[in-house]
Each structure stands twice: as structure tokens, then as C-alpha cells.
Motif scaffolding. Structure first.
Motif, short mmCIF file in Angstrom:
data_model
loop_
_atom_site.label_atom_id
_atom_site.label_comp_id
_atom_site.label_asym_id
_atom_site.label_seq_id
_atom_site.Cartn_x
_atom_site.Cartn_y
_atom_site.Cartn_z
N ASP A 1 64.98 65.87 110.94
CA ASP A 1 64.98 65.79 112.40
C ASP A 1 65.29 67.19 112.91
O ASP A 1 66.45 67.58 113.05
CB ASP A 1 66.03 64.78 112.86
N ILE B 1 68.58 68.53 110.97
CA ILE B 1 69.38 67.42 110.45
C ILE B 1 68.53 66.67 109.43
O ILE B 1 67.43 66.20 109.75
CB ILE B 1 69.83 66.48 111.58
N LYS C 1 67.93 63.44 107.12
CA LYS C 1 68.28 62.02 107.14
C LYS C 1 67.60 61.31 105.99
O LYS C 1 66.55 61.75 105.51
CB LYS C 1 67.85 61.39 108.47
N TRP C 2 68.17 60.20 105.54
CA TRP C 2 67.59 59.41 104.46
C TRP C 2 68.05 57.96 104.57
O TRP C 2 68.92 57.63 105.39
CB TRP C 2 67.98 60.00 103.09
N ARG D 1 73.15 61.25 106.45
CA ARG D 1 72.61 62.39 107.18
C ARG D 1 73.45 63.63 106.90
O ARG D 1 74.64 63.52 106.57
CB ARG D 1 72.58 62.13 108.69
N CYS D 2 72.80 64.80 107.00
CA CYS D 2 73.49 66.06 106.77
C CYS D 2 72.91 67.12 107.69
O CYS D 2 71.68 67.27 107.78
CB CYS D 2 73.34 66.49 105.31
N ASP D 3 73.78 67.84 108.40
CA ASP D 3 73.36 68.84 109.38
C ASP D 3 73.34 70.22 108.72
O ASP D 3 74.37 70.75 108.29
CB ASP D 3 74.33 68.84 110.56
#
Length: 357
Positions: A30, A37, A39-40, A80-82
Motif C-alpha cells: 500500500d 506499507i 500488508k499480507w 502489516r509493516c511500515d
């Protein structure tokens, strides 16, 4: 004995393979401007204990070296990871990966290539403001910003497209392109409401942002004459229609409640129907009906008077005849008396003897 010792490691290896955690799926980015970001998705029914995730990144040309990866999110529970603060090169090429972990077990890595200038979307401008004039409109706005609150044009060249149209003619949109965050639209119609929306785009990477939310503003100046007269005429028409309608209902109720002689209804059938016309014509028709009714009533009165006069003349004639008869009888008596007197006198004179000397 040797066979048993050989079978035990094989069993442990098979158990480890079949008991290994599945890796995350539907991994995606995203990315808007410089906000990245990862996401999975994860099927929690695949494990009966808590699962955590680890995400890492590296440059694409170093992906072969496993030690070059930098951990960004370590044993997190969110899916999620930013990466916004770490991927600082907008033109760079990165490899991102994520895996699941739990109770000493780890899934395989899910690998994802990410190039910001190709994969990141462009956000719309913000803070659109207007400065209207008589036949012009100055528009200013704020360009898309990075996560560090700096203009996106510091990392990507862009232009801006402004669409505008009259509020009551949305199908007739016009477009102007600006290279800065301020532009002037002219010539426009005075005292007219215009709606606008603006977006940002980059031709080199074929990036186009969504348009801003539609906003409307009215230009200055004096309104056209028809825009002033039209509401005024509408008010006059409304004020005229209500009395005419009431007059029509009143005339209709009068005609339906009161009955007229057959002679009047026969002669004024067409005239009474004129009461259903507009106000001016209905009033004239009412006067005509009133005049005809009055004339008819006067005719009836005259007819009644004529009949009375005839009866009076008849009464006077009969009385005169009676008086004539009475007078004739009286005259006959008088004359008979005189005649009898004369006759008696004659008779006396004749009866006296003549004196002889």
C-alpha cells in the motif's frame, strides 16, 4: 539396529517438513507518495498457538546475500509493516520479505520486489483555495507531500490539471494545465457558480493522482437581467394565480348553488361557461351575466306591470260602462219628468176655457 538409527533422522526430517508453518499469502504494498506499507494475509486456523511475523528489506542487487537484509518489523502480531522511514530512495529498487514464526517454527520467506517510482501511487493535492473576481477566478492549492512533510516535487516532477464547469452544466467541463500550484481561470461569466477539481500527474512514469473533492464558488459582478426578472415574474405569477383560483372556485360555487329561470339559463348557457376562463375574462363574463339577468328581471317586471295595466284598464272600462248605464237611466228619468211636466202644462192650458167678451 543400524536400520533403526537411520530411520530416526528421516522421521524427524519428515515431521519437521510436515509440521512447518505455511508462509503468509496475498502479500502486497500500500504505497502512496512516499508512504510504503507492506500488508499480507494469514490463516490462523493453520496453527493452534500464537503466530508472529518478521519483515525485512534489502536492495535488489544484494538479495543473493542473506546477511544484507535489514530487519524492519521483528516478531509483530499485526499483518502489516511500515517501511516508509527506511526506503529513502524513490528511484531505488528493493526486495522485501516476510515470514511467520511460532514455537520454534518458521515458515518460508515470501519475497516481493518493490520500486517506488514505478509501484507507488501519486496522491491528490490538498488545501484548495479560491480568489473570485468579476470574470476570473484564481485557484491555489497544496501539492502532494512526502511522509517527511516535504513537497513531492523534490523527488518527482509533476504538473497539475484543473477541471472546471458551471454548476448547472456538469457535462460541459473545461480543463487547464498548470506547472505551479496557482493558476487563473478567465474569461468567466459574472455572478455564476463554478465547480472545480484538481489532480497531479507525471508523464514520464505515467502517474496520475485522483482528483480532489469537488468544490464550488461564485464569481463576482452583477447577475444578468433575466436572473433578476425570472424570480420576480415567478412571484407575480404566484400572487396572481391564487386570487384567480379562489375567484374561479367562488364563481363555480355560486353557479352551482343558485338556480336561474329556464329562460336565463337557455340564453346565458354560453356566457356562464365563460366563468371558467382566467380572471379578466371571467370578470367580464360575470358582468355580462349580471346585465343579462338584470335585463331579464326588468323585462319580467315590465311584463308584470303591463299585465297589471291591462287588468286596470279592464276594471276601469267595466266601471265606466256601469256608470254609463246608471247615468242613462238617470237621464231618462229626468227627461221623462220634464216631458211629463210639459205635457201636464199643455194639458192645463188647453183645458182652460176661452174668455168671451
Amino acid at each position: 539396529m543400524k536400520l533403526r538409527l537411520f530411520a530416526w533422522p528421516v522421521f524427524l526430517l519428515a515431521y519437521t517438513v510436515f509440521a512447518a508453518l505455511p508462509r503468509p499469502y496475498n502479500v502486497r504494498m500500500d504505497a502512496v507518495n512516499t508512504r510504503y506499507i507492506m500488508k499480507w494475509d494469514w490463516n490462523h486456523s493453520m496453527a493452534n498457538h500464537n503466530i508472529t511475523f518478521t519483515a525485512q528489506y534489502t536492495f535488489s542487487h544484494k538479495q543473493s546475500d542473506g546477511r544484507s537484509y535489514t530487519g524492519m518489523c521483528i516478531r509483530i502480531t499485526e499483518a502489516r509493516c511500515d517501511f516508509s522511514r527506511e526506503l529513502n530512495f524513490y528511484m531505488g529498487s528493493y526486495i522485501l520479505r516476510v515470514r511467520a514464526e511460532g514455537r520454534g517454527q518458521m515458515s518460508d520467506w515470501y519475497m516481493l520486489k518493490f520500486v517506488p517510482d514505478e509501484h507507488a501511487d501519486l496522491g491528490p493535492p490538498s488545501h484548495v483555495a479560491f480568489d473570485p473576481g468579476d470574470t476570473m477566478l484564481t485557484v491555489s492549492f497544496r501539492e502532494p507531500m512526502t511522509e517527511q512533510n516535504t513537497p513531492m516535487r523534490s523527488v518527482l516532477d509533476m504538473s497539475f490539471s484543473l477541471q472546471y464547469w458551471e454548476k448547472h452544466s456538469p457535462s460541459k467541463k473545461q480543463e487547464k494545465v498548470f506547472d505551479s500550484t496557482e493558476g487563473t481561470l478567465f474569461p468567466l461569466k459574472p455572478w455564476t457558480e463554478y465547480c472545480l477539481q484538481v489532480n497531479a500527474f507525471n508523464k514520464l512514469y505515467n502517474k496520475t493522482s485522483p482528483y480532489t473533492q469537488q468544490q464550488c464558488v461564485r464569481t463576482l459582478g452583477y447577475p444578468p437581467v433575466w436572473k433578476v426578472l425570472l424570480p420576480l415574474l415567478g412571484c407575480v405569477a404566484l400572487m396572481t394565480t391564487v386570487p384567480v383560483y379562489r375567484c374561479h372556485k367562488k364563481r363555480k360555487s355560486i353557479v352551482s348553488k343558485h338556480t336561474f329561470p329556464s329562460s336565463i339559463l337557455h340564453n346565458t348557457q354560453d356566457t356562464i361557461s365563460l366563468l371558467l376562463l382566467p380572471r379578466e375574462e371571467s370578470c367580464v363574463a360575470t358582468v355580462v351575466v349580471a346585465v343579462q339577468v338584470e335585463q331579464t328581471s326588468q323585462g319580467q317586471q315590465q311584463q308584470v306591470k303591463g299585465q297589471g295595466d291591462v287588468e286596470a284598464e279592464q276594471d276601469s272600462g267595466s266601471s265606466s260602462i256601469q256608470r254609463g248605464q246608471g247615468s242613462s237611466s238617470q237621464d231618462s228619468g229626468i227627461y221623462s219628468g220634464e216631458d211629463s211636466g210639459k205635457k201636464s202644462a199643455g194639458s192645463t192650458t188647453t183645458s182652460q176655457p176661452k174668455e168671451t167678451h
